[in-house]
Design a protein around this motif. Structure first.
Motif, PDB file in Angstrom:
ATOM      1  N   THR A  24       0.844  -1.188   0.000  1.00 56.60           N
ATOM      2  CA  THR A  24       0.000   0.000   0.000  1.00 56.60           C
ATOM      3  C   THR A  24       0.886   1.247   0.000  1.00 56.60           C
ATOM      4  O   THR A  24       2.053   1.190   0.424  1.00 56.60           O
ATOM      5  CB  THR A  24      -0.918   0.032   1.230  1.00 56.60           C
ATOM      6  OG1 THR A  24      -0.104   0.142   2.406  1.00 56.60           O
ATOM      7  CG2 THR A  24      -1.789  -1.219   1.302  1.00 56.60           C
ATOM      8  N   PRO A  25       0.366   2.382  -0.440  1.00 61.15           N
ATOM      9  CA  PRO A  25       1.157   3.618  -0.423  1.00 61.15           C
ATOM     10  C   PRO A  25       1.717   3.945   0.966  1.00 61.15           C
ATOM     11  O   PRO A  25       2.871   4.342   1.095  1.00 61.15           O
ATOM     12  CB  PRO A  25       0.168   4.678  -0.896  1.00 61.15           C
ATOM     13  CG  PRO A  25      -0.779   3.933  -1.771  1.00 61.15           C
ATOM     14  CD  PRO A  25      -0.928   2.594  -1.112  1.00 61.15           C
ATOM     15  N   ASP A  26       0.916   3.761   2.014  1.00 60.17           N
ATOM     16  CA  ASP A  26       1.385   4.078   3.362  1.00 60.17           C
ATOM     17  C   ASP A  26       2.568   3.210   3.775  1.00 60.17           C
ATOM     18  O   ASP A  26       3.523   3.693   4.381  1.00 60.17           O
ATOM     19  CB  ASP A  26       0.250   3.925   4.380  1.00 60.17           C
ATOM     20  CG  ASP A  26      -0.786   5.023   4.259  1.00 60.17           C
ATOM     21  OD1 ASP A  26      -0.475   6.095   3.698  1.00 60.17           O
ATOM     22  OD2 ASP A  26      -1.916   4.815   4.729  1.00 60.17           O
ATOM     23  N   ILE A  27       2.527   1.933   3.457  1.00 56.43           N
ATOM     24  CA  ILE A  27       3.639   1.042   3.802  1.00 56.43           C
ATOM     25  C   ILE A  27       4.896   1.453   3.052  1.00 56.43           C
ATOM     26  O   ILE A  27       5.988   1.514   3.621  1.00 56.43           O
ATOM     27  CB  ILE A  27       3.270  -0.428   3.522  1.00 56.43           C
ATOM     28  CG1 ILE A  27       2.237  -0.891   4.542  1.00 56.43           C
ATOM     29  CG2 ILE A  27       4.503  -1.322   3.532  1.00 56.43           C
ATOM     30  CD1 ILE A  27       1.679  -2.269   4.289  1.00 56.43           C
ATOM     31  N   VAL A  28       4.767   1.756   1.777  1.00 59.75           N
ATOM     32  CA  VAL A  28       5.924   2.180   0.983  1.00 59.75           C
ATOM     33  C   VAL A  28       6.504   3.470   1.552  1.00 59.75           C
ATOM     34  O   VAL A  28       7.723   3.595   1.718  1.00 59.75           O
ATOM     35  CB  VAL A  28       5.541   2.344  -0.502  1.00 59.75           C
ATOM     36  CG1 VAL A  28       6.657   3.001  -1.293  1.00 59.75           C
ATOM     37  CG2 VAL A  28       5.185   0.993  -1.105  1.00 59.75           C
ATOM     38  N   LEU A  29       5.656   4.442   1.874  1.00 58.95           N
ATOM     39  CA  LEU A  29       6.142   5.714   2.434  1.00 58.95           C
ATOM     40  C   LEU A  29       6.831   5.499   3.778  1.00 58.95           C
ATOM     41  O   LEU A  29       7.865   6.123   4.053  1.00 58.95           O
ATOM     42  CB  LEU A  29       4.991   6.705   2.565  1.00 58.95           C
ATOM     43  CG  LEU A  29       4.413   7.201   1.234  1.00 58.95           C
ATOM     44  CD1 LEU A  29       3.137   8.002   1.472  1.00 58.95           C
ATOM     45  CD2 LEU A  29       5.436   8.029   0.477  1.00 58.95           C
TER      46      LEU A  29
END
Length: 94
Positions: free
Chosen positions: A73-78
């Motif tokens: 997910t975007p949050d995990i990547v960030l």
């Protein structure tokens, strides 16, 4: 479009990506959307061809590829990029 820093590019892509749920399987809609994603070894990983009603993760590792995709997910990547940058900054301190 791409910088010399792959983390910067990934961060920009994650910030621009849709937040929230990304795991619903939807029936193929009409139209001509076609997409193929290849693994680093050249094998077909993901195929989308809405016009011919073909879509999904394919190949021997289709289920594993789908599971990995759903976890990214975007949050995990960030969060991973922020942690990487913090560790890198700490390692560069005298």
């Amino acid at each position: 479009m791409f910088s010399n820093d792959p983390y910067e590019d990934l961060e920009k892509a994650a910030r621009a990506a849709t937040k929230g749920r990304n795991f619903d399987r939807l029936p193929a809609a009409g139209g001509g959307l076609k997409y193929e994603c290849l693994g680093n070894d050249g094998t077909l990983v993901l195929k989308v061809d809405h016009k011919n009603n073909e879509f999904g993760f394919v190949g021997e590792k289709g289920e594993q590829d789908e599971a990995f995709f759903l976890k990214c997910t975007p949050d995990i990547v960030l969060n991973l990029i922020a942690e990487y940058r913090q560790l890198k900054a700490e390692a560069q301190k005298p």
